[in-house]
Structure formats: C-alpha cells, structure tokens
Write an enzyme that holds these catalytic residues in place. Structure first.
Site, PDB file in Angstrom:
ATOM      1  N   VAL A  38       0.823  -1.210   0.000  1.00 24.78           N
ATOM      2  CA  VAL A  38       0.000   0.000   0.000  1.00 24.78           C
ATOM      3  C   VAL A  38       0.857   1.261   0.000  1.00 24.78           C
ATOM      4  O   VAL A  38       0.362   2.355   0.252  1.00 24.78           O
ATOM      5  CB  VAL A  38      -0.961   0.006   1.221  1.00 24.78           C
ATOM      6  CG1 VAL A  38      -1.899  -1.197   1.170  1.00 24.78           C
ATOM      7  CG2 VAL A  38      -0.190   0.023   2.538  1.00 24.78           C
ATOM      8  N   GLY A  54      12.094 -16.298   2.170  1.00 24.27           N
ATOM      9  CA  GLY A  54      11.599 -17.425   2.949  1.00 24.27           C
ATOM     10  C   GLY A  54      10.630 -18.289   2.169  1.00 24.27           C
ATOM     11  O   GLY A  54      10.320 -18.027   1.006  1.00 24.27           O
ATOM     12  N   CYS A  70      15.228  -9.905  -3.148  1.00 20.91           N
ATOM     13  CA  CYS A  70      14.733  -9.388  -4.431  1.00 20.91           C
ATOM     14  C   CYS A  70      15.728  -8.433  -5.071  1.00 20.91           C
ATOM     15  O   CYS A  70      15.995  -8.512  -6.277  1.00 20.91           O
ATOM     16  CB  CYS A  70      13.388  -8.678  -4.236  1.00 20.91           C
ATOM     17  SG  CYS A  70      12.011  -9.772  -3.823  1.00 20.91           S
ATOM     18  N   HIS A  95      -4.531  -4.312  -2.343  1.00 16.68           N
ATOM     19  CA  HIS A  95      -5.010  -3.978  -0.997  1.00 16.68           C
ATOM     20  C   HIS A  95      -5.218  -2.478  -0.808  1.00 16.68           C
ATOM     21  O   HIS A  95      -5.309  -2.005   0.322  1.00 16.68           O
ATOM     22  CB  HIS A  95      -4.047  -4.526   0.053  1.00 16.68           C
ATOM     23  CG  HIS A  95      -3.963  -6.011   0.055  1.00 16.68           C
ATOM     24  ND1 HIS A  95      -2.862  -6.711   0.521  1.00 16.68           N
ATOM     25  CD2 HIS A  95      -4.851  -6.960  -0.366  1.00 16.68           C
ATOM     26  CE1 HIS A  95      -3.077  -8.003   0.376  1.00 16.68           C
ATOM     27  NE2 HIS A  95      -4.264  -8.183  -0.145  1.00 16.68           N
ATOM     28  N   CYS A  97     -14.774  14.425   9.536  1.00 15.18           N
ATOM     29  CA  CYS A  97     -14.970  14.774   8.131  1.00 15.18           C
ATOM     30  C   CYS A  97     -15.359  16.244   8.000  1.00 15.18           C
ATOM     31  O   CYS A  97     -16.325  16.686   8.639  1.00 15.18           O
ATOM     32  CB  CYS A  97     -16.050  13.887   7.514  1.00 15.18           C
ATOM     33  SG  CYS A  97     -16.468  14.342   5.804  1.00 15.18           S
TER      34      CYS A  97
END
Length: 289
Positions: A117, A261, A277, A133, A192
């Site tokens: 995210v 892993g 990576c 996500h 809000c």
C-alpha cells in the site's frame, strides 16, 4: 535499511539463470509483489522471522470491523498513523521497484499487481499497476463522498492536534507506529470536514475485509491474458494473493517465485529463487535490455 530485511543467503548462480530465462522467455509477464519487495526500502513486513511485526511485538494490525464499529479503535489507529506517516511517506523506491518500472517500459512486464500500500512502484515509474489492498495515500469518509490525499489529511490532523507529540517505540508496517498508549487519550480524532463523521478511513483493505470483486476479476483477467506469473517478495500467506497462484496452476501458466523465505505456493512453482529481491533485480538490470 537492512534492519527490515530477514536473514538470507546469497543468490545462487543456478537460481539466477533459471529466473532470468523464465523472464526472458515470457512475452506477457504478470508480476505479483508483496512486502518483501519494500523491506529493502526500510518498510517492515508482518511475517519475516526476526524482523517482521509478528516477531518483534505483540501488536497486531487493526481489523476492519474493529475500525468501523469502535471509536476508541479509530482514535488509536489515527494517533499511531499520524506519528508513523512522516516516516512512511519518506521512503523511496529501491532497486527492485526501479528495475520493474524499467521492465514495464521495455515491455518485459505486461502488468503488475501489488499487495503493498506504499505506492513505491508508482514512485519508481510503474504505471500499469493494480493495488490489490488499496493505498494509504488516499483517505475517504465512509458516510459521505469526501475524499482527500493523505498528505493533506496529515496537515488537517495537525490542525486539531498542535500539541500532540509522541516518541516512536516501534516502526510497524503500513504507516503505523507503536507509541505510548496513555498519550492516545490526548489525541483528537479528525472529523470529516463535509459531514462531521469520524468515520474517515484510508483506502486500504484492512485485515478481515475483502478485496472488491471487480478488482479481483481484473487481476484474473490480467493473469488469463499473461503467459506466466512472477511472484516477488511475498509469502502468499493470505488468500487475496495466493488465489492467483492457484488459478495460474489450474490454467497451466508458468510460475516463478522470488522470495527469501518459504511461501504458500512453493509446491506450484516452476522456478523458485530463495534470495533477496534486490540482489536478483540488480544483476538482471545489468543485461542492459
């Protein structure tokens, strides 16, 4: 940034060659990335041994229903997020993000689905991205149509909490930060500006919630249109990502997995690389394609 990267072994030559060949032979490669790709940018993950959230602290990420139904849970979430966000937003793409963006430009990557995210793929230059996500970078009211970007929202929170300060005890994933629980009582939850509701939520799929059917179908469509899938930096422990590996296996799509892993889909992989990576992508970038 290595404090967020779990223990790992050096990239084996045989594994490098196998994954290099896998990528070069694909014409429409789908890439699925997870938290292990961003640990090298200094963003911790949840599950890695020794460095992941679950190994370092008893704190667990907020659940969707808890956030939606409990005022005090929302106050705790936003107090911690307010303190952790400046560190989170300061993170920059690492080698893996940059090389994947370059691979998109030269048409080696057809589409990228990320479980992260943090928007580091977009910061690196990737444009063909599905955020499975969601993202922390957008905040929306759950009672009306109010939407704002997270950096502007940070300033809005600050206006109502000018004297709120807290030392970070632990940096945790997804812009969260562990702070003194007593200080949270002094935090004023943001309301809000349009409707006055305190149900302001980042556009993130919290634990216990579901990815939208439309987004899942979009990812399935990209998988069906691909000629192979590469997983980079994900243990695939949650079904939201693992389902695409099950579908790839069902439809006979070649599967490669790059992760330090073990993963939930190791038994499905045609190519398995157990390395960092960044080490693989740095070497791959030297091909100068």
């Amino acid at each position: 940034m290595q404090h967020c990267v779990p223990k790992h072994v050096a990239l084996l030559e045989s594994q490098y060659r196998s994954l290099e060949e896998f990528i070069l032979s694909a014409r429409k490669l789908l890439v699925l990335t997870g938290a292990g790709l961003s640990t090298e940018s200094g963003i911790p993950d949840y599950r890695s041994e020794g460095v992941g959230l679950y190994d370092r602290t008893k704190h667990r990420p907020i659940q969707h229903m808890e956030f939606m139904t409990d005022f005090q849970a929302r106050r705790r979430y936003w107090a911690r997020n307010y303190i952790g966000f400046p560190i989170f937003i300061s993170k920059v793409p690492n080698t893996s993000h940059s090389v994947l963006a370059d691979m998109e430009k030269c048409k080696m990557v057809d589409w990228l689905v990320t479980q992260n995210v943090d928007r580091l793929h977009q910061k690196a230059g990737s444009t063909k991205v599905t955020e499975l996500h969601g993202t922390t970078n957008i905040v929306a009211c759950q009672k009306c149509d109010y939407v704002t970007d997270r950096e502007s929202f940070q300033n809005y929170i600050r206006e109502g909490n000018r004297e709120f300060e807290a030392d970070i005890i632990n940096v945790t994933p997804d812009a969260d930060a562990e702070i003194d629980v007593e200080l949270i009582k002094k935090f004023n939850i943001p309301l809000c500006p349009d409707c006055g509701s305190d149900l302001l939520k980042p556009q993130v799929v919290f634990f216990g919630a579901n990815v939208s059917k439309e987004k899942v179908q979009h990812c399935y469509d990209k998988l069906h249109d691909s000629d192979g899938i590469l997983v980079a930096g994900s243990s695939l422990q949650v079904m939201s990502g693992y389902r695409f590996l099950l579908e790839a296996n069902r439809t006979n799509k070649p599967i490669a997995i790059l992760n330090i892993g073990p993963t939930r889909a190791d038994h499905l992989a045609d190519v398995r690389v157990t390395a960092r990576c960044g080490e693989f992508f740095q070497r791959f970038s030297e091909l100068n394609l």
